[in-house]
Design a protein around this motif. Structure first.
Motif, PDB file in Angstrom:
ATOM      1  N   PHE A 178       5.124 119.696 -30.988  1.00 11.12           N
ATOM      2  CA  PHE A 178       5.934 119.585 -29.767  1.00 11.12           C
ATOM      3  C   PHE A 178       6.660 120.888 -29.449  1.00 11.12           C
ATOM      4  CE2 PHE A 178       9.753 118.298 -27.395  1.00 11.12           C
ATOM      5  CZ  PHE A 178       9.204 117.484 -26.407  1.00 11.12           C
ATOM      6  N   ASP A 179       7.427 121.412 -30.416  1.00  8.44           N
ATOM      7  CA  ASP A 179       8.204 122.624 -30.155  1.00  8.44           C
ATOM      8  C   ASP A 179       7.312 123.806 -29.801  1.00  8.44           C
ATOM      9  OD1 ASP A 179      10.776 121.536 -30.466  1.00  8.44           O
ATOM     10  OD2 ASP A 179      10.717 121.804 -32.641  1.00  8.44           O
ATOM     11  N   ALA A 180       6.203 123.969 -30.514  1.00 10.67           N
ATOM     12  CA  ALA A 180       5.318 125.107 -30.254  1.00 10.67           C
ATOM     13  C   ALA A 180       4.702 125.035 -28.854  1.00 10.67           C
ATOM     14  CB  ALA A 180       4.220 125.171 -31.307  1.00 10.67           C
ATOM     15  N   VAL A 181       4.292 123.846 -28.436  1.00 11.67           N
ATOM     16  CA  VAL A 181       3.710 123.690 -27.095  1.00 11.67           C
ATOM     17  C   VAL A 181       4.764 123.961 -26.025  1.00 11.67           C
ATOM     18  CG1 VAL A 181       2.683 122.038 -25.481  1.00 11.67           C
ATOM     19  CG2 VAL A 181       1.869 122.132 -27.845  1.00 11.67           C
ATOM     20  N   VAL A 182       5.982 123.433 -26.235  1.00 13.63           N
ATOM     21  CA  VAL A 182       7.060 123.653 -25.265  1.00 13.63           C
ATOM     22  C   VAL A 182       7.409 125.137 -25.182  1.00 13.63           C
ATOM     23  CG1 VAL A 182       9.506 123.194 -24.786  1.00 13.63           C
ATOM     24  CG2 VAL A 182       7.983 121.311 -25.422  1.00 13.63           C
ATOM     25  N   GLU A 183       7.474 125.800 -26.332  1.00 16.66           N
ATOM     26  CA  GLU A 183       7.806 127.229 -26.329  1.00 16.66           C
ATOM     27  C   GLU A 183       6.729 128.059 -25.652  1.00 16.66           C
ATOM     28  OE1 GLU A 183       8.741 128.159 -30.429  1.00 16.66           O
ATOM     29  OE2 GLU A 183      10.399 126.710 -30.394  1.00 16.66           O
ATOM     30  N   ARG A 184       5.469 127.712 -25.847  1.00 18.73           N
ATOM     31  CA  ARG A 184       4.364 128.491 -25.269  1.00 18.73           C
ATOM     32  C   ARG A 184       4.212 128.250 -23.770  1.00 18.73           C
ATOM     33  NH1 ARG A 184      -0.982 130.032 -27.341  1.00 18.73           N
ATOM     34  NH2 ARG A 184       0.198 130.563 -29.196  1.00 18.73           N
ATOM     35  N   ASP A 211       6.207 125.757 -21.666  1.00 19.57           N
ATOM     36  CA  ASP A 211       7.356 125.201 -20.943  1.00 19.57           C
ATOM     37  C   ASP A 211       6.952 124.061 -19.993  1.00 19.57           C
ATOM     38  OD1 ASP A 211      10.070 124.958 -20.291  1.00 19.57           O
ATOM     39  OD2 ASP A 211       9.869 126.322 -18.581  1.00 19.57           O
ATOM     40  N   PRO A 212       6.203 123.078 -20.514  1.00 19.78           N
ATOM     41  CA  PRO A 212       5.804 121.954 -19.653  1.00 19.78           C
ATOM     42  C   PRO A 212       6.934 120.948 -19.500  1.00 19.78           C
ATOM     43  CG  PRO A 212       5.071 121.555 -21.870  1.00 19.78           C
ATOM     44  CD  PRO A 212       5.715 122.927 -21.879  1.00 19.78           C
ATOM     45  N   GLU A 213       6.811 120.097 -18.506  1.00 25.62           N
ATOM     46  CA  GLU A 213       7.694 118.939 -18.365  1.00 25.62           C
ATOM     47  C   GLU A 213       7.320 117.979 -19.503  1.00 25.62           C
ATOM     48  OE1 GLU A 213       8.812 116.142 -14.639  1.00 25.62           O
ATOM     49  OE2 GLU A 213       6.679 116.479 -14.989  1.00 25.62           O
ATOM     50  N   THR A 214       8.313 117.422 -20.198  1.00 27.41           N
ATOM     51  CA  THR A 214       8.029 116.584 -21.364  1.00 27.41           C
ATOM     52  C   THR A 214       8.513 115.148 -21.158  1.00 27.41           C
ATOM     53  OG1 THR A 214      10.064 117.366 -22.421  1.00 27.41           O
ATOM     54  CG2 THR A 214       8.019 118.516 -22.985  1.00 27.41           C
ATOM     55  N   TRP A 215       7.698 114.209 -21.647  1.00 25.11           N
ATOM     56  CA  TRP A 215       7.948 112.780 -21.521  1.00 25.11           C
ATOM     57  C   TRP A 215       7.811 112.134 -22.897  1.00 25.11           C
ATOM     58  CZ3 TRP A 215       8.729 110.193 -16.776  1.00 25.11           C
ATOM     59  CH2 TRP A 215       8.614 111.005 -15.655  1.00 25.11           C
ATOM     60  N   VAL A 216       8.807 111.352 -23.269  1.00 22.10           N
ATOM     61  CA  VAL A 216       8.851 110.678 -24.563  1.00 22.10           C
ATOM     62  C   VAL A 216       9.273 109.226 -24.308  1.00 22.10           C
ATOM     63  CG1 VAL A 216      10.065 110.644 -26.789  1.00 22.10           C
ATOM     64  CG2 VAL A 216       9.399 112.821 -25.761  1.00 22.10           C
ATOM     65  N   PRO A 217       8.727 108.257 -25.078  1.00 21.31           N
ATOM     66  CA  PRO A 217       9.128 106.859 -24.854  1.00 21.31           C
ATOM     67  C   PRO A 217      10.635 106.654 -24.986  1.00 21.31           C
ATOM     68  CG  PRO A 217       7.244 106.955 -26.336  1.00 21.31           C
ATOM     69  CD  PRO A 217       7.730 108.368 -26.149  1.00 21.31           C
TER      70      PRO A 217
END
Length: 170
Positions: free
Chosen positions: A76-82, A84-90
């Protein structure tokens, strides 16, 4: 790792690790409309996820997590850092990550209907795009490859993978 495989039009299986007895870890990436990565793999498979995204040639604009087990949130952190997508979690899911999710979801995420399917975890979800004929099951069921069955078969998770104490009774 093998190159991403297009399983239906514009939806890719990015296999992140293969183990003996046909056990695979993978994430799915849809390049339709809003490019969406579903789950982020194990922490030690992050490079395979990122390499698979590069191979597909489209950057994710959204990440959806189906549930909070390590093989779904480790990167999760690596994808967000690379990216910067919008993120959705239950809803009611807490992640042990450096980045706070942008959204907690219940029923709908863009074109996906999020279906709450407890049993494996309390907050496990499947994602359905009825118009495209796509169902991303997370860990609602395992594919046949996990148990060596012929292609196209699915089976329910064994109780050992469930955090629901009632599952042990099955």
């Amino acid at each position: 790792m093998p190159a991403p495989t297009e399983v239906v039009d514009d939806v890719y299986d990015i296999t992140t690790r293969e183990e003996p007895r046909d056990k695979r870890y993978r994430v799915f990436f849809s390049t339709k409309a809003t490019p969406t990565l579903v789950d982020t793999g194990l922490q030690d498979t992050t490079e395979a996820v990122l390499d698979g995204i590069v191979d597909v040639g489209v950057e994710p604009e959204r990440v959806i997590i189906t549930h909070d087990h390590g093989d779904h949130v480790g990167g999760f952190d690596a994808v967000v850092e690379r990216y910067d997508p919008e993120t959705w979690v239950p809803e009611k899911t807490s992640l042990e990550t450096d980045h706070t999710p942008d959204h907690l979801y219940g029923d709908q995420i863009g074109r996906f209907t999020a279906v709450h399917v407890p049993g494996h975890t309390k907050h496990n979800h499947a994602l359905i795009d009825e118009d495209a004929g796509v169902a991303i099951m997370g860990d609602t069921v395992f594919g046949a490859d996990h148990r060596g069955l012929p292609t196209g078969y699915f089976h329910h998770l064994p109780a050992v993978y469930s955090d629901d104490p009632r599952a042990a009774a099955f």
